[in-house]
Design a protein around this motif. Structure first.
Motif, PDB file in Angstrom:
ATOM      1  N   ASP A 183       0.676  -1.129  -0.113  1.00  0.00           N
ATOM      2  CA  ASP A 183       0.072  -0.059   0.015  1.00  0.00           C
ATOM      3  C   ASP A 183       0.955   1.232  -0.007  1.00  0.00           C
ATOM      4  O   ASP A 183       0.649   2.143   0.827  1.00  0.00           O
ATOM      5  CB  ASP A 183      -0.801   0.070   1.167  1.00  0.00           C
ATOM      6  CG  ASP A 183      -2.163  -0.550   0.893  1.00  0.00           C
ATOM      7  OD1 ASP A 183      -2.313  -1.359  -0.008  1.00  0.00           O
ATOM      8  OD2 ASP A 183      -3.257  -0.378   1.603  1.00  0.00           O
TER       9      ASP A 183
ATOM     10  N   VAL B 245      -7.103  -3.803   8.430  1.00  0.00           N
ATOM     11  CA  VAL B 245      -6.141  -2.930   9.437  1.00  0.00           C
ATOM     12  C   VAL B 245      -5.182  -4.033   9.890  1.00  0.00           C
ATOM     13  O   VAL B 245      -5.553  -5.061  10.810  1.00  0.00           O
ATOM     14  CB  VAL B 245      -6.633  -2.247  10.438  1.00  0.00           C
ATOM     15  CG1 VAL B 245      -5.651  -1.480  11.151  1.00  0.00           C
ATOM     16  CG2 VAL B 245      -7.606  -1.169   9.884  1.00  0.00           C
TER      17      VAL B 245
ATOM     18  N   TRP C  32      -3.409   3.797  13.751  1.00  0.00           N
ATOM     19  CA  TRP C  32      -3.412   4.043  12.048  1.00  0.00           C
ATOM     20  C   TRP C  32      -4.723   4.661  11.834  1.00  0.00           C
ATOM     21  O   TRP C  32      -5.878   4.437  12.099  1.00  0.00           O
ATOM     22  CB  TRP C  32      -3.701   2.469  11.468  1.00  0.00           C
ATOM     23  CG  TRP C  32      -3.530   2.424  10.188  1.00  0.00           C
ATOM     24  CD1 TRP C  32      -2.712   2.674   9.257  1.00  0.00           C
ATOM     25  CD2 TRP C  32      -4.739   2.306   9.431  1.00  0.00           C
ATOM     26  NE1 TRP C  32      -3.133   2.798   7.860  1.00  0.00           N
ATOM     27  CE2 TRP C  32      -4.240   2.499   7.779  1.00  0.00           C
ATOM     28  CE3 TRP C  32      -6.076   2.408   9.852  1.00  0.00           C
ATOM     29  CZ2 TRP C  32      -5.509   2.586   7.096  1.00  0.00           C
ATOM     30  CZ3 TRP C  32      -7.003   2.391   8.472  1.00  0.00           C
ATOM     31  CH2 TRP C  32      -6.682   2.388   7.324  1.00  0.00           C
TER      32      TRP C  32
ATOM     33  N   SER D 135      -6.646  -0.346   4.726  1.00  0.00           N
ATOM     34  CA  SER D 135      -7.155  -0.081   3.670  1.00  0.00           C
ATOM     35  C   SER D 135      -8.785  -0.041   3.929  1.00  0.00           C
ATOM     36  O   SER D 135      -9.330  -0.667   4.747  1.00  0.00           O
ATOM     37  CB  SER D 135      -7.104  -1.049   2.591  1.00  0.00           C
ATOM     38  OG  SER D 135      -7.818  -0.769   1.488  1.00  0.00           O
ATOM     39  N   VAL D 136      -9.298   1.185   3.332  1.00  0.00           N
ATOM     40  CA  VAL D 136     -10.643   1.187   3.309  1.00  0.00           C
ATOM     41  C   VAL D 136     -11.276   0.854   1.993  1.00  0.00           C
ATOM     42  O   VAL D 136     -11.113   1.342   1.003  1.00  0.00           O
ATOM     43  CB  VAL D 136     -11.540   2.747   3.581  1.00  0.00           C
ATOM     44  CG1 VAL D 136     -12.762   2.690   3.323  1.00  0.00           C
ATOM     45  CG2 VAL D 136     -10.812   3.270   4.887  1.00  0.00           C
TER      46      VAL D 136
ATOM     47  N   LYS E  18     -13.835   8.284   7.554  1.00  0.00           N
ATOM     48  CA  LYS E  18     -12.228   8.149   7.968  1.00  0.00           C
ATOM     49  C   LYS E  18     -12.420   6.781   9.083  1.00  0.00           C
ATOM     50  O   LYS E  18     -13.236   6.621   9.912  1.00  0.00           O
ATOM     51  CB  LYS E  18     -11.596   9.243   8.668  1.00  0.00           C
ATOM     52  CG  LYS E  18     -11.288  10.419   7.781  1.00  0.00           C
ATOM     53  CD  LYS E  18     -10.488  11.368   8.509  1.00  0.00           C
ATOM     54  CE  LYS E  18     -11.072  12.101   9.817  1.00  0.00           C
ATOM     55  NZ  LYS E  18     -10.474  13.150  10.188  1.00  0.00           N
TER      56      LYS E  18
ATOM     57  N   SER F 121      -6.958   6.032   8.510  1.00  0.00           N
ATOM     58  CA  SER F 121      -7.022   5.928   7.004  1.00  0.00           C
ATOM     59  C   SER F 121      -6.899   7.467   6.188  1.00  0.00           C
ATOM     60  O   SER F 121      -7.248   8.537   6.845  1.00  0.00           O
ATOM     61  CB  SER F 121      -8.379   5.192   6.597  1.00  0.00           C
ATOM     62  OG  SER F 121      -9.562   6.128   6.779  1.00  0.00           O
ATOM     63  N   THR F 122      -6.899   7.253   4.830  1.00  0.00           N
ATOM     64  CA  THR F 122      -6.956   8.447   4.111  1.00  0.00           C
ATOM     65  C   THR F 122      -8.512   8.816   4.090  1.00  0.00           C
ATOM     66  O   THR F 122      -9.405   7.766   3.923  1.00  0.00           O
ATOM     67  CB  THR F 122      -6.307   8.146   2.665  1.00  0.00           C
ATOM     68  OG1 THR F 122      -5.149   7.964   2.720  1.00  0.00           O
ATOM     69  CG2 THR F 122      -6.704   9.518   1.900  1.00  0.00           C
TER      70      THR F 122
END
Length: 741
Positions: free
Chosen positions: A206, A246, A319, A225-226, A308, A321-322
């Motif tokens: 990633d 995650v 952590w 990741s989402v 998010k 996420s974007t």
């Protein structure tokens, strides 16, 4: 490794089913038994390396699987060892290949058993039998030959595959059919002095470079990741599915939160299996996935929503996420329902007071489950007391039908509520005609998804009682009920569930917490809590006629073992993978702890649970058991009942466990705290949190024998309020009150 073999066997069964269908159509023989397309029960079973009339297998797990179906009856599959029942299951696995060959009635005909072969099985006869209410069919009988587990000269020829650095696995058959997973850290050697800097390998995960030399399992990955929703997506609301994965420091996250705009964060379900990440990101499938359904109301089509995901690891590392932005299109306003093609003005005849009341029940299933047993217990008690005549309407047949009909209760098999508006109103009219012809006085609806029964009663002006066991919001439940069809469904049909909540004369819940949740969503609903019960006398009789110590010895538990029992089908909602993960972390501190998971079915999740236990190397401490009809024996041998579920109203297992004197270790959700008192009859912990689960396990396992004995006595005492006659009396009074109106 046994799980790898199991997967291979299942794949073989699938690959060869086309050939089997040809045999079936031709009435050929399989393992010495004739299988004919004209038989009332169709099916077959298969396992690896069977040579008639013997099954040769080493001690350990023996997987057998197959399918069984009948066009006009429900089928049970039983495995017997020299006449003694080993396992029983209802075929529920989806088998489209079988359906294509023999008909749609066999779509859910697959079954699978994991049998734990012991040396004492040598010479015993194994038989697989399919049974319906009116017929019985044996798929064959074989004598068991137990192979030695070590090289014993000429006694047995086996192939030895070295797995994971030295464990010998004895495989009966050809080595090429076994998938071997292994690895090695070739460099650096332990104790080496290295002149650097030198980088050997680069793995891209990633967008971040992880510098590794050797296997992925040696890298403490932090990434995620989402997967859904995608940024820029336009989503048909009001429910948004959020999922992804995650990994923090190479482990599952402790807590995962979903943050939508400025709303309070929502904890996501964690530790869902993600086998696709194995080798690419992680070395083992410890459950890096997360999942949640989120209801979003009140947004316009042009509103941009920002999501998010925030995860926290065991060490406290975070952590984020974007951010993901998307738009939710809310459902259109419901149109008016069309008129039924069979429209007529129903006239309900005046009821004669001297005639015994007639009560019609709409239920979702006649299989074995919590809501089904709730209904069966109630109807059998009320029928025995002569309270009323009952008829049950259900969309599909099941094993419970026999017990109901033997008690004199009529059973009518119908169909699922339609999703089309025209067919829906026609179905309501049809059901109303059935109620009228039967001269029904009161309608009872069991489970949220059967709201069409309330509609049919309302069309006749009959009183209705609606029993809701589910602990979901209305929008989320509609998504679960209709699945992928929800986005295309007419809103006038979807909205009928909410309408039914306001028209039912009584909406019954088994816990106050669930009642309050639904009451807030629909204030006009006439809600009430009726705490259900169980057969306490039956449990007392079982304990009086069975020796607990003997049961424990039979299962291989010593007096010093602290046995934790998790009773329930292995499924994501019940969170057995998080439980296994955290249990593994406390074994060094509590080496005598044992965890028993009763409720294995060979779904993707069930297989993932078994695989996780094997990966952790804790098979001696964690036992995964098939669904067992004789479930009382597991309560009898346990010390503590544990439940890590993230969604429960009030599990029947709590009532049964406490009646056996078991303290309860459970998530503090919905009705749990209404029956479990923290520190008195059990221990409560926050849901969807790994560290909280681990702390709960430690509290239960460090409890002294004296303290455990006191909590056991308090649990048994509290269970006296669970007598099934109590809720039967409440329902009798409610039904008679509605009849008199």
């Amino acid at each position: 490794m046994a799980l790898d073999i199991e997967a291979k066997i299942l794949r073989r069964v699938s690959n060869r089913v086309g050939q089997e269908m040809e045999r079936l159509r031709g009435g050929t023989r399989r393992f010495g038994r004739p299988i004919s397309s004209s038989a009332s029960i169709l099916g077959y079973w298969e396992l690896d390396a069977v040579e008639e009339p013997e099954i040769s297998t080493p001690p350990g797990i023996l997987t057998i699987s197959g399918w069984a179906a009948s066009e006009d009856e429900s089928v049970d599959v039983a495995v017997r060892l020299s006449g003694k029942l080993l396992a029983l299951a209802v075929p529920i696995l989806y088998r489209p290949d079988v359906a294509e060959a023999v008909g749609d009635f066999a779509a859910k005909s697959g079954w699978s058993f994991d049998l734990e072969v012991s040396p004492s099985w040598a010479g015993e006869v194994l038989e697989v039998v399919a049974v319906t209410a009116r017929s019985r069919r044996s798929f064959g009988r074989w004598t068991i030959r137990v192979l030695p587990t070590e090289d014993s000269g000429d006694q047995c020829e086996t192939d030895v595959v070295v797995i994971d650095g030295g464990d010998d696995l004895l495989v009966s058959g050809v080595v090429e059919d076994v998938e071997v997973r292994d690895g090695s850290l070739d460099e650096p050697c332990s104790g080496a002095v290295i002149a650097g800097p030198v980088v050997e390998d680069v793995v891209v995960v990633d967008g971040g470079d992880l510098l590794v030399s050797g296997a992925v399992e040696d890298v403490a990955v932090t990434d995620g990741s989402v997967d859904e929703p995608c940024s820029g997506a336009v989503i048909a609301g009001p429910v948004v599915q959020v999922n992804g994965w995650v990994v923090i420091d190479g482990q599952a996250a402790d807590v995962i939160e979903i943050c939508i705009d400025d709303q309070p964060p929502i904890r996501a379900r964690r530790c869902d299996p993600r086998p696709d990440l194995v080798d690419a990101v992680v070395a083992q499938d410890f459950g890096a996935g997360y999942y949640e359904l989120v209801a979003i109301r009140g947004t316009a089509a042009t509103d941009q929503i920002t999501l998010k995901v925030r995860a926290v690891g065991r060490s406290g590392k975070i952590w984020n996420s974007t951010p993901v932005t998307f738009t939710v299109v809310q459902p259109a306003q419901p149109a008016e329902l069309p008129k039924a093609a069979f429209a007529r003005d129903f006239e309900v005849p005046v009821r004669e007071p001297s005639v015994r009341p007639r009560i019609c029940i709409f239920t979702h299933s006649l299989s074995i489950g919590g809501a089904e047993l709730y209904l069966e217990e109630l109807l059998l008690r009320l029928t025995a007391a002569g309270v009323a005549d009952f008829m049950v309407i259900c969309p599909e047949d099941g094993v419970m039908r026999t017990a109901l009909e033997e008690a004199g209760i009529a059973v009518h098999i119908g169909s699922d509520p339609p999703s089309d508006a025209r067919r829906y109103v026609d179905r309501v009219a049809e059901l109303s005609s059935v109620l009228l012809a039967w001269r029904c006085d009161v309608v009872m609806v069991n489970t949220m998804g059967q709201f069409i029964g309330v509609e049919a009663a309302s069309a006749l002006g009959l009183p209705s009682v609606w029993v809701i066991h589910e602990s979901f919001g209305i929008d989320v439940f509609n998504r679960l009920l209709w699945g992928d069809r929800r986005a295309e469904m007419p809103e006038e049909v979807v909205e009928r569930l909410r309408v039914a909540l306001t028209t039912a004369d009584a909406v019954i819940f088994e816990s106050e917490a669930t009642r309050e949740m639904l009451q807030q969503m629909e204030p006009a609903a006439r809600t009430r809590c009726i705490r259900y019960g169980i057969e306490l006398d039956k449990i007392t009789q079982y304990e009086q006629t069975h020796d607990r110590d003997a049961i424990r010895r039979a299962f291989g538990f010593s007096p010093a073992d602290r046995v934790l029992l998790c009773m329930g089908t292995l499924t994501e909602r019940k969170a057995q993978i998080p439980l296994v993960n955290e249990f593994a972390t406390v074994l060094d501190e509590f080496p005598n702890a044992k965890l028993v998971l009763v409720g294995y079915v060979p779904t993707a999740y069930g297989i993932a649970v078994k695989r996780r236990v094997a990966e952790l190397g804790i098979e001696d401490s964690v036992h995964v058991i098939d669904v067992d009809p004789d479930h009382y024996r597991w309560y009898a041998c346990a010390d503590i009942l544990v439940n890590a579920s993230d969604s429960e109203s009030l599990p029947r297992t709590f009532l049964e466990g406490m009646a056996f004197g078991l303290p309860i270790l459970a998530t503090d959700i919905f009705g749990t705290a209404e029956v479990v008192s923290d520190g008195s009859t059990g221990w409560l912990f926050e849901p969807r949190c790994g560290s909280q689960l681990r702390e709960g396990l430690c509290r239960a396992l460090e409890c002294s024998e004296t303290e455990l004995s006191e909590m056991s006595a308090q649990s048994r005492s509290a269970s006296r309020s669970f007598d099934g006659q109590g809720y039967a009396t409440e329902y009798k009074d409610l039904f008679l009150e509605l009849v008199r109106r």
